[in-house]
Design an enzyme around this catalytic site. Structure first.
Site, mmCIF file in Angstrom:
data_model
loop_
_atom_site.group_PDB
_atom_site.id
_atom_site.type_symbol
_atom_site.label_atom_id
_atom_site.label_comp_id
_atom_site.label_asym_id
_atom_site.label_seq_id
_atom_site.Cartn_x
_atom_site.Cartn_y
_atom_site.Cartn_z
ATOM 1 N N GLY A 1 -50.306 -21.861 9.314
ATOM 2 C CA GLY A 1 -51.324 -22.505 8.844
ATOM 3 C C GLY A 1 -52.426 -22.407 9.897
ATOM 4 O O GLY A 1 -52.028 -21.962 11.014
ATOM 5 N N CYS B 1 -44.804 -18.955 12.568
ATOM 6 C CA CYS B 1 -46.302 -19.192 13.144
ATOM 7 C C CYS B 1 -46.634 -20.778 13.650
ATOM 8 O O CYS B 1 -45.839 -21.197 14.504
ATOM 9 C CB CYS B 1 -47.548 -18.429 12.449
ATOM 10 S SG CYS B 1 -49.168 -18.507 13.235
ATOM 11 N N TYR B 2 -47.565 -21.264 12.691
ATOM 12 C CA TYR B 2 -47.612 -22.821 12.916
ATOM 13 C C TYR B 2 -46.275 -23.500 12.655
ATOM 14 O O TYR B 2 -45.982 -24.539 13.270
ATOM 15 C CB TYR B 2 -48.667 -23.082 11.941
ATOM 16 C CG TYR B 2 -48.931 -24.840 12.118
ATOM 17 C CD1 TYR B 2 -49.608 -25.324 12.964
ATOM 18 C CD2 TYR B 2 -48.584 -25.345 10.941
ATOM 19 C CE1 TYR B 2 -49.907 -26.556 12.993
ATOM 20 C CE2 TYR B 2 -48.663 -26.953 10.968
ATOM 21 C CZ TYR B 2 -49.371 -27.393 12.200
ATOM 22 O OH TYR B 2 -49.738 -28.793 12.098
ATOM 23 N N HIS C 1 -45.748 -13.148 12.077
ATOM 24 C CA HIS C 1 -45.742 -13.271 10.653
ATOM 25 C C HIS C 1 -44.823 -12.134 10.052
ATOM 26 O O HIS C 1 -45.152 -10.881 9.903
ATOM 27 C CB HIS C 1 -46.996 -13.042 9.871
ATOM 28 C CG HIS C 1 -47.888 -14.148 10.035
ATOM 29 N ND1 HIS C 1 -47.814 -15.551 9.123
ATOM 30 C CD2 HIS C 1 -48.897 -14.670 11.093
ATOM 31 C CE1 HIS C 1 -48.631 -16.168 9.644
ATOM 32 N NE2 HIS C 1 -49.249 -15.765 10.648
ATOM 33 N N GLU D 1 -43.783 -11.527 7.037
ATOM 34 C CA GLU D 1 -43.950 -11.519 5.527
ATOM 35 C C GLU D 1 -45.092 -10.304 5.293
ATOM 36 O O GLU D 1 -45.039 -9.843 4.430
ATOM 37 C CB GLU D 1 -44.468 -12.577 4.875
ATOM 38 C CG GLU D 1 -45.683 -13.438 5.246
ATOM 39 C CD GLU D 1 -45.678 -14.142 6.575
ATOM 40 O OE1 GLU D 1 -46.492 -15.168 6.708
ATOM 41 O OE2 GLU D 1 -44.786 -14.021 7.399
ATOM 42 N N ASP E 1 -49.676 -11.109 -19.024
ATOM 43 C CA ASP E 1 -48.972 -12.570 -19.130
ATOM 44 C C ASP E 1 -49.046 -13.212 -20.566
ATOM 45 O O ASP E 1 -47.818 -13.553 -20.732
ATOM 46 C CB ASP E 1 -50.194 -13.382 -18.286
ATOM 47 C CG ASP E 1 -50.423 -12.759 -16.826
ATOM 48 O OD1 ASP E 1 -49.611 -11.878 -16.434
ATOM 49 O OD2 ASP E 1 -51.297 -13.304 -16.394
ATOM 50 N N LYS F 1 -47.039 -12.261 -10.696
ATOM 51 C CA LYS F 1 -47.538 -11.296 -11.642
ATOM 52 C C LYS F 1 -46.472 -10.167 -11.521
ATOM 53 O O LYS F 1 -46.306 -9.483 -12.547
ATOM 54 C CB LYS F 1 -48.842 -10.872 -11.062
ATOM 55 C CG LYS F 1 -49.593 -9.790 -12.048
ATOM 56 C CD LYS F 1 -50.069 -10.505 -13.144
ATOM 57 C CE LYS F 1 -50.808 -9.471 -14.237
ATOM 58 N NZ LYS F 1 -51.556 -10.239 -15.191
#
Length: 524
Positions: free
Chosen positions: A68, A95-96, A181, A183, A239, A380
């Site tokens: 964040g 991180c944060y 990070h 990710e 979708d 998605k």
């Protein structure tokens, strides 16, 4: 949509443990959830202020604290209930999230002497389950100004950079934290680190599959709908199409789909939708052929925002008319996806308002119904995978995104049938050549744009004065940012030659080499 009744939260997939992700405002929180799900473990994102009682009720098997933009020392900065560290489940701070863990558990967090943004190299010390199977030196992606300067009691440093502590752990309590990070793709072995947290630290199993999800969704829909009737606005996009098939599998004839043919679709798309859903899948499909009405309303309109408002308002009008023909129904089906749900929840305080979906926002007040949103906890790429699981053809499941206002915002200036015909033909050529070159799945979008510009050309011995067509192709992972695609010159050459030779009315083709930002993917 405040007056609409919403269904209860989706059922957790059967026999699946939950990885709870608490969001502190990181721009890549959704990416954490996607990575966990790619590892075949179910995850959900909730705001950081989720109460401890609600966290306990969710019974998470592990918790991840996202990054964040805040500093733990700033008054009012987001902080979770300290009890999350005392639930007896593994926690990973990112991180944060690492700074929060250090600050709330008694360590010291201070502004870093050397801030780290971008690529960095960490050196791993000792052996640790988080870095199992990885080399002692790893390339990672940093983004921080503060850092943990003194460890909380029970923690040890498990990785460093030249400037700061990069990772810490209290193995006995199952508390781990990374200053970088894992990710993002820039951290070379980040996915392996996340999987180590899931499988080595939290001892989870990769059991979350599309087959299991499909069965859960069918049961969820049947429980929610009961004997009621559902009306679904079918756009022909991925979708709404996957939502339609899932609803049909669950409740059969209780589902009615309404397809509004606004005359602003791609070449052959209206016929394709009718053929697939009415003839192949045997759905109760009502088709409103309203192209002339939309074009009448758009006559003389050149402003992009006015186009969008006219198209949206006309859609509501047509949909309302068709809904009255259907008769009484109890639920409105929508193809709402998980990012829509996440982005509608305030990080500043409890909130559960959902953004008005683009195809039903502003529906008339007489439509009193509940919503059924079978895809509202999926990303998605997961919707595409679910479509494949249900047997939808690959060419359809992986079709590029198409804007709600359709070709009206790819036909710059005034929209009329003659110009739309040129655009549809040119667009079909772009897509066909990109597919032939084996590039379609590698691109986020590829399409044609008809410009309100004419230029001089020569065809044979005759002078021409015809329209210009722009070709747009971009690569992206989420459409938030996009890079123009460096298509091979021979592919661009074939596209240009075919459009100029086959589409009478276009004599010049240009290629758009602008990225997002500063440009947008669509031209209007």
């Amino acid at each position: 949509m405040d007056s609409y009744l919403r269904p209860k939260d989706p059922m957790r997939p059967q026999n699946q443990p939950l990885v709870l992700i608490l969001d502190f405002g990181s721009q890549v929180t959704q990416l954490i959830a996607r990575r966990v799900r790619e590892a075949k473990v179910y995850s959900e994102i909730h705001p950081y202020h989720l109460s401890l009682d609600k966290i306990r009720a969710l019974k998470p098997a592990a918790i991840i604290l996202s990054g964040g933009p805040a500093s733990v020392h700033v008054k009012g900065s987001p902080k979770p209930d300290k009890g999350v560290f005392e639930l007896g489940v593994p926690v990973l701070g990112i991180c944060y999230g690492m700074q929060l863990m250090g600050h709330q558990l008694g360590g010291k967090v201070r502004p870093a002497k050397t801030r780290e943004f971008g690529h960095a190299v960490i050196n791993i010390s000792g052996s640790n389950p988080l870095f199992k199977g990885l080399g002692k030196s790893q390339k990672v992606w940093m983004s921080h100004g503060d850092h943990v300067d003194a460890m909380p009691k029970g923690f040890k440093v498990i990785a460093k950079t030249d400037a700061s502590v990069a990772a810490m752990a209290d193995e006995e309590r199952g508390l781990y934290a990374l200053q970088f990070h894992p990710e993002v793709a820039h951290t070379a072995q980040g996915f392996a680190m996340l999987k180590n947290f899931l499988f080595q630290v939290a001892a989870l199993k990769p059991k979350w599959t599309m087959a299991g999800l499909r069965a859960t969704k069918v049961a969820e829909i049947r429980q929610l709908v009961g004997k009621g009737r559902v009306l679904l606005g079918l756009s022909g996009g991925v979708d709404s199409s996957v939502a339609a098939l899932l609803l049909h599998e669950a409740i059969g004839k209780q589902l009615t789909c309404c397809f509004v043919d606004n005359g602003l679709l791609r070449k052959g798309e209206a016929e394709e939708v009718e053929r697939m859903f009415r003839k192949q899948y045997k759905l109760d499909l009502r088709v409103a052929k309203a192209g002339p009405l939309f074009l009448k309303r758009l006559k003389g309109v050149t402003d992009p925002e006015k186009k969008r408002k006219i198209i949206g308002g006309t859609f509501i009008e047509v949909f309302e008319k068709e809904a009255r023909k259907v008769g009484k129904f109890d639920f409105l089906g929508q193809g709402t996806l998980y990012p829509d749900v996440i982005e509608s929840v305030s990080l500043k305080g409890p909130a559960s308002l959902i953004k008005s979906h683009h195809n039903v926002g502003g529906l008339p007040s007489w439509m009193k119904f509940k919503l059924v949103e079978p895809l509202r906890d999926l990303f998605k790429d997961e919707v595409r995978a679910l479509g494949s699981e249900m047997g939808m053809p690959e060419w359809f499941v992986w079709r590029h995104p198409f804007p709600g206002p359709g070709t009206a915002i790819r036909c710059l200036g005034e929209v009329n049938e003659a110009k739309l015909k040129l655009l549809r033909e040119a667009d079909a050529i772009v897509v066909e050549e990109v597919r032939k070159a084996g590039l379609y799945r590698k691109l986020w979008q590829a399409f044609a744009v008809l410009l309100p510009v004419k230029s001089v050309g020569v065809m044979g011995d005759e002078r021409t004065y015809e329209f210009t067509c722009a070709v747009r192709a971009v690569s992206s992972s989420d459409a938030m940012t996009a890079d123009w695609a460096d298509l091979p010159h021979d592919v661009l050459g074939r596209i240009s030659n075919r459009i100029i030779n086959e589409v009478r009315g276009i004599n010049r083709v240009v290629y758009d080499i602008s990225s997002k930002p500063p440009a947008t993917i669509e031209w209007e």
